[in-house]
Design an enzyme around this catalytic site. Structure first.
Site, PDB file in Angstrom:
ATOM      1  N   ASP A   6      36.736   0.668  33.158  1.00 53.13           N
ATOM      2  CA  ASP A   6      36.465   1.326  31.871  1.00 53.13           C
ATOM      3  C   ASP A   6      34.977   1.364  31.554  1.00 53.13           C
ATOM      4  OD1 ASP A   6      39.160  -0.072  31.957  1.00 53.13           O
ATOM      5  OD2 ASP A   6      39.494   1.291  30.293  1.00 53.13           O
ATOM      6  N   TYR A  37      34.366   8.979  30.997  1.00 53.30           N
ATOM      7  CA  TYR A  37      34.685   9.297  29.603  1.00 53.30           C
ATOM      8  C   TYR A  37      34.109  10.659  29.182  1.00 53.30           C
ATOM      9  CZ  TYR A  37      36.763   4.719  28.997  1.00 53.30           C
ATOM     10  OH  TYR A  37      37.576   3.623  29.112  1.00 53.30           O
ATOM     11  N   ASN A  57      43.568   6.827  32.555  1.00 52.95           N
ATOM     12  CA  ASN A  57      43.952   7.949  31.700  1.00 52.95           C
ATOM     13  C   ASN A  57      42.782   8.888  31.403  1.00 52.95           C
ATOM     14  OD1 ASN A  57      43.318   5.421  30.299  1.00 52.95           O
ATOM     15  ND2 ASN A  57      43.365   6.665  28.428  1.00 52.95           N
ATOM     16  N   HIS A  78      45.618   0.800  36.517  1.00 51.02           N
ATOM     17  CA  HIS A  78      44.839   0.925  35.280  1.00 51.02           C
ATOM     18  C   HIS A  78      45.479   0.228  34.071  1.00 51.02           C
ATOM     19  CE1 HIS A  78      41.788   2.336  32.639  1.00 51.02           C
ATOM     20  NE2 HIS A  78      42.661   2.934  31.876  1.00 51.02           N
ATOM     21  N   HIS A 106      47.035  -0.706  23.198  1.00 55.99           N
ATOM     22  CA  HIS A 106      47.803  -0.227  24.360  1.00 55.99           C
ATOM     23  C   HIS A 106      49.020  -1.102  24.620  1.00 55.99           C
ATOM     24  CE1 HIS A 106      44.650   2.605  25.001  1.00 55.99           C
ATOM     25  NE2 HIS A 106      43.753   1.692  25.263  1.00 55.99           N
ATOM     26  N   VAL A 145      42.492  -1.885  28.478  1.00 55.07           N
ATOM     27  CA  VAL A 145      42.201  -2.608  27.242  1.00 55.07           C
ATOM     28  C   VAL A 145      40.736  -3.060  27.344  1.00 55.07           C
ATOM     29  CG1 VAL A 145      42.769  -4.624  25.842  1.00 55.07           C
ATOM     30  CG2 VAL A 145      44.576  -3.353  27.024  1.00 55.07           C
TER      31      VAL A 145
END
Ligand code: NAG
Ligand code: NAG
Ligand code: FE2
Length: 462
Positions: A165, A196, A230, A315, A325, A353
């Site tokens: 992330d 992102y 995602n 993920h 989540h 997370v």
């Protein structure tokens, strides 16, 4: 007298607290982050390299099943050619250099058109050898290097870095540079959610380019093992973007066919003493689906005599005690967890997370509709679940915990950072987590992990 009494009181309190601590199991890190915003760095922070048509966004990953192959990926902004990577082993500068040619993709996304995206697979490299490689020509020539892993074997030491992330904020920069300042990591296991770009209107894909430039200083020199999250879906039918994972898959090439997978979203590699399985939380995994069938076969192929360490990257976490989540990984856990216990997976790394958490070795596989046994229990055959979604992206930190801390949660903390897994031999690996605020690589959480196949003893938290 009063002093003695308060001492006794303090002792009783301490005892009570430790008893409670034991019952509840885990530790919640009390570090309070300064509330600096985690905004993205401006586009100007990611200038393209100088020179005409200079190769940019250079990154490498493993290119075969066992580590003698490397895939070199890069983007040329103006022209397709040159589409070749020139490479040589250290010490062989004066011999004839070898060449590998790239396959070239480009794609459109709404109003964005990508540069020429190159993927060149180099095969048949020597193990444990430093190579240099060169891309581009004229004043756009660039040189990089990497080191191949040792030959696969049960006691081969090897060190992985783990991030997830990441994004491209000022915190992301801290995470990446903190990881790079820690000299141990030889290969990155990336737990998904990369650029992102989808944070921007119409998923401004220029942010995929800036991310590629951002990570180059690490990813051009050591392999990053990719797992999709995602934020890689980029699925926006409203603007005609109906193909999930389009930017991600155009930009990242992985050796999925080498593990008989039919999709780059799930695959495996072997590296040194580790067998690494990458799964996709956002592709079908129910019974009879390609991912289900592949994983079933894949687990039966793992040879612990060659690769004692069985590691999974996925993920969405299966065990997560943050208020974010919640249960998003649950359906996959229900389907696959018993296999992980049966095959004694050592560690599962997840992201999603935006914080850090490490579990005890627990499983929750006894439940059927009538027996009511639906809570996690200690299980020496179960993996340790680690959430490492703390790369520092634009969505910020996950700060809200479920209380009290569940007994399966060994350590959790709302800080950004990275982890290091130092495999020593077939029985021992040293695992550490490094929060960004500690600017030298001191561990905020650490543990000796014992291999589930060769040494299934209980680990003791520090
Ligand atoms: C690089 O070479 C091109 C011609 O191929 C020239 O137009 C350009 O100015 C040069 N750039 C630099 C930074 O030297
Ligand atoms: C494996 O590594 C651990 C930690 O370095 C060490 O204590 C142990 O003796 C090693 N085992 C063998 C068989 O060398
Ligand atoms: Fe995510």
């Amino acid at each position: 007298m009063a002093g003695a009494r308060s001492l006794v009181l303090a002792a009783v309190l301490f005892l009570l607290l430790s008893v409670f601590g034991l019952c509840l199991g885990g530790i919640t890190g009390k570090y309070v982050r300064p509330s600096a915003s985690t905004s993205d760095m401006p586009k100007s922070a990611f200038p393209p390299p100088p020179g005409f048509n200079a190769p940019e966004q250079v990154h490498i990953t493993q290119g075969d099943h066992d580590g003698r192959g490397v895939i070199v990926s890069w983007v040329t902004p103006a022209k397709r050619h040159p589409s070749v990577v020139t490479y040589w082993a250290e010490g062989d500068e004066h011999k004839e250099k070898q060449k590998a040619h790239s396959k070239i993709n480009s794609y459109r996304y709404f109003t964005y058109t990508s540069g020429f995206i190159h993927h060149a697979t180099i095969n048949g490299l020597e193990y444990d050898t430093k190579y240099f490689y060169e891309l581009g020509n004229g004043n756009g020539t660039r040189r990089f290097s990497f080191t191949t892993p040792p030959k696969v074997g049960p006691d081969v030491p090897y060190t992985f870095g783990i991030m997830g992330d990441l994004g491209q904020t000022f915190s992301s920069k801290q995470t990446l540079e903190h990881y790079m300042a820690n000299p141990k990591g030889q290969t990155v296991l990336f737990a998904g959610d990369l650029a992102y770009a989808d944070h921007y209107p119409n998923h401004d894909n220029v942010r995929w380019d800036t991310w590629g430039r951002f990570i180059e200083k690490s990813a051009a020199y050591q392999p990053w093992i990719w797992c999709a999250g995602n934020h890689e879906l980029d699925f926006v039918p409203r603007i005609g973007e109906n193909t999930p994972f389009k930017p991600y898959l155009n930009r990242h090439s992985v050796p999925y066919k080498a593990s008989q997978s039919t999709s780059p979203l799930w695959y495996s590699i072997r590296r040194a003493s580790a067998h690494i399985i990458v799964l996709s939380s956002y592709s079908a995994y129910g019974k009879y689906t390609p991912q289900y069938t592949w994983l079933q076969q894949e687990l039966s192929k793992v040879n612990r005599a060659e690769t004692p360490w069985l590691i999974v990257i996925v993920h969405a976490p299966w065990y997560n005690s943050y208020n974010y989540h919640y249960m998003e990984g649950e359906s996959m856990r229900v389907i696959f967890e018993s296999w992980f216990v049966q095959h004694k997976v050592d560690i599962v790394f997840a992201g999603h997370v935006h914080a850090y958490e490490r579990s005890e070795r627990i499983s929750n596989i006894k439940y059927n509709v009538i027996n009511g046994q639906s809570t996690p229990v200690k299980d020496p055959s179960a993996p340790v679940y680690i959430t490492i979604g703390d790369g520092g992206n634009v969505e910020g930190i996950a700060t809200s915990f479920t209380e009290p801390q569940p007994s399966y949660s060994a350590y959790r903390e709302a800080s950004f950072g990275h982890a290091i897994l130092e495999i020593k031999n077939r029985t021992h690996a040293h695992y550490t987590w490094h929060r960004n605020q500690d600017n030298t690589p001191v561990p905020a959480d650490s543990l000796w992990l014992y291999n589930r196949h060769y040494y299934p003893e209980e680990e003791s938290s520090p």
